[in-house]
Design an enzyme around this catalytic site. Structure first.
Site, PDB file in Angstrom:
ATOM      1  N   CYS B 237     -11.622  -2.134  -0.635  1.00  0.00           N
ATOM      2  CA  CYS B 237     -12.247  -3.169  -1.463  1.00  0.00           C
ATOM      3  C   CYS B 237     -11.226  -3.694  -2.466  1.00  0.00           C
ATOM      4  O   CYS B 237     -10.517  -2.921  -3.115  1.00  0.00           O
ATOM      5  CB  CYS B 237     -13.456  -2.575  -2.194  1.00  0.00           C
ATOM      6  N   CYS B 262     -16.604  -5.022  -1.708  1.00  0.00           N
ATOM      7  CA  CYS B 262     -17.804  -4.282  -1.343  1.00  0.00           C
ATOM      8  C   CYS B 262     -18.984  -5.232  -1.261  1.00  0.00           C
ATOM      9  O   CYS B 262     -19.171  -6.082  -2.133  1.00  0.00           O
ATOM     10  CB  CYS B 262     -18.132  -3.233  -2.397  1.00  0.00           C
TER      11      CYS B 262
END
Lengths: 256, 276
Positions: B237, B262
């Protein structure tokens, strides 16, 4: 010897009209039975009743199952009957579009019955599909093409492969060569005859084409208005027809 | 707020939905028909999920709504506000604090517990729909456990793409009996269907409710030589650095720039807080 199929006074009516009335016959393993008659004579009704697609009004159909011996398929539970429908029985439709999944590749079509009985190994399913495409003379490099891209004759051969892949013992065929031109018909008949003989299949072939039964069928049943009017060995019935309608039918064939 | 009954639906309707939910829990994965009501939102926006949530909520509940993992998207904000207004329940964005979570297309990254209920919005509950269009026939197939056709779809995937290309709404078998559409969650979330939380599925337009009770076996369908693979984008992420969460690909400019973040906003924010 136990007959593979034992049909006793099978009757199906549509309201007051008769589909087929009081049909009885036996079929032994390895035997091919032809049912001929004109349109509307009840051939397809009879075939659909035998295959469990239609519910007859009266009668019994005993099938010699692998595990329990002869059982009346009409009184079986539906799961059992459907199980027979995808293992020991096969049904070849006149129009391959009725018997094939047109949006699924040829390989998927052949593999469907295998997966329906529990095959879960991709490579094995694919090998079996390739093997069967080869047996019905479809080039294996067409395995991922959809049936829509196939010619009518190829579609019909694909339908046959899809039906025979689980090694059935009884094949129902409804006008298997209908709608095909004569040279394609001849090839398909040749193929069918080879498969039936090699696999020792029993088959019931419904057709209006006397040439088809002459080539494929051992025995013949002639139907008119829902009733069986004549039965006998194929050559006997075709060469020496006894019933008036059979005589008419045989003499109606065009000679080239 | 006295103009509405608690949680919008009248008590009789909630009883009807609860009966369907109980039946669904008793037969894991089985689609229970229910008399879906007209809701003040269009079909496809989560009318099934909203009805299930309404039937589950109590005044003491803490409610969370996510849409594709995010708490701040239109759908999530609207449904959260709806229940704030009609039920007056407390709301939260924290997965661990919520007792009822309504979700669209994701399962939260944070592991759920026994005291939590996860409510899914389902567009098409019938996994066999696009393979067999007749509802009478698909019901029969469920009843007789004839699921060969589902594998034909996976076969087609492999034949065409070399692998099972179905990436969302990946079919699962529940408790070795019913094949179920887990709603369009990414297949990355499929392993999380075996959970300690009660999972309820509501399809409003299709008028079906089904359920996966806690600790129920949920197996993703596959082939012996092509096993199920819960894949995700091969990146960490860009915001919190997590390598084990499901990622959204975000286009950041018109010269091909992109970032992976995310999809679960609460999970991502929580990690960044912890790091700070």
């Amino acid at each position: 010897m136990t007959p593979l199929l034992d049909v006793r006074s099978l009757t199906k009516t549509y309201g007051s009209r008769t589909g087929c009335a009081d049909v009885s016959f036996t079929l032994y393993p390895g035997e091919v039975m032809g049912i001929v008659g004109e349109s509307g004579s009840g051939k397809s009704t009879l075939l659909n009743c035998l295959a469990g697609h239609l519910e007859p009004d009266r009668g019994e159909v005993f099938f010699d199952t692998r595990t329990d011996g002869p059982r009346d398929t009409l009184r079986m539970s539906e799961p059992e009957r459907r199980m027979l429908g995808r293992t020991d029985w096969a049904f070849v439709h006149q129009n391959p579009r009725d018997g094939l999944r047109m949006r699924i590749s040829a390989g998927g079509n052949v593999g469907e019955r295998l997966m329906a009985v529990g095959a879960r190994h991709y490579a094995e399913i694919r090998t079996a599909a390739e093997d069967w495409l080869d047996r019905v003379e479809i080039s294996t490099n067409r395995i991922d093409d959809r049936p829509a891209a196939f010619s009518g004759g190829m579609q019909q051969r694909l339908q046959i492969a899809r039906n025979l892949v689980t090694g059935p013992r009884l094949v129902f065929m409804d006008e298997p060569t209908g709608g095909l031109d004569v040279s394609v018909q001849a090839r398909l008949l040749d193929l069918l005859r080879g498969l039936v003989r090699r696999m020792g299949l029993s088959a019931i072939v419904v057709t209006h084409d006397l040439a088809v039964v002459r080539l494929l069928a051992d025995r013949l049943m002639v139907m008119k208005d829902g009733h069986v009017v004549e039965t006998g060995l194929t050559d006997q019935v075709l060469d020496d027809p006894q019933h008036g309608y059979t005589q008419l039918l045989v003499s109606s064939v065009l000679q080239v | 707020m006295t103009d509405y009954n608690f949680a919008y639906l009248d008590e009789q309707t909630k009883r009807m939905i609860r009966r369907a939910l109980l039946k669904g829990v008793a037969i894991p994965g089985y689609q229970v028909p229910f008399a879906s009501r007209e809701m003040p939102m269009p079909y496809g926006w989560g009318t099934g999920g909203v009805q299930v949530s309404a039937a589950c909520l109590t005044p003491d509940d803490r409610f969370k709504v996510i849409d594709q993992g995010a708490d701040d998207t239109t759908n999530a904000v609207s449904i959260r506000k709806f229940f704030e207004k009609t039920a007056g329940v407390a709301v939260t964005e924290k997965t661990s604090e919520a007792t009822v979570i309504q979700t669209r297309h994701r399962i939260p990254e944070t592991l759920l517990g026994e005291e939590q209920i996860l409510v899914y919005q389902v567009p098409i509950p019938e996994p066999l729909r696009f393979l067999e269009p007749r509802e009478t026939e698909t019901r029969k197939m469920h009843a007789l456990e004839e699921y060969g056709l589902m594998h034909v779809k996976l076969y087609e995937d492999i034949a065409r793409h070399g692998e099972i290309a179905t990436a969302y709404a990946y079919p699962v078998k529940v408790e070795e009996r019913y094949v179920m559409d887990p709603s369009p969650i990414p297949k990355f979330d499929n392993p999380k269907l075996e959970s300690a939380a009660l999972q309820l599925f509501g399809a409003g337009r299709e008028q079906r409710i089904y359920a996966v009770p806690p600790y129920t076996r949920v197996v993703s369908l596959d082939f012996d030589d092509h096993p199920f693979d819960p894949s995700k984008a091969d990146h960490p992420c860009a915001l919190c650095g997590a390598e084990d969460s499901y990622l959204d690909e975000v286009i950041v400019d018109d010269t091909g720039g992109r970032m992976f973040v995310c999809s679960d906003t609460d999970f991502c924010a929580g990690r960044r807080e912890d790091a700070a």
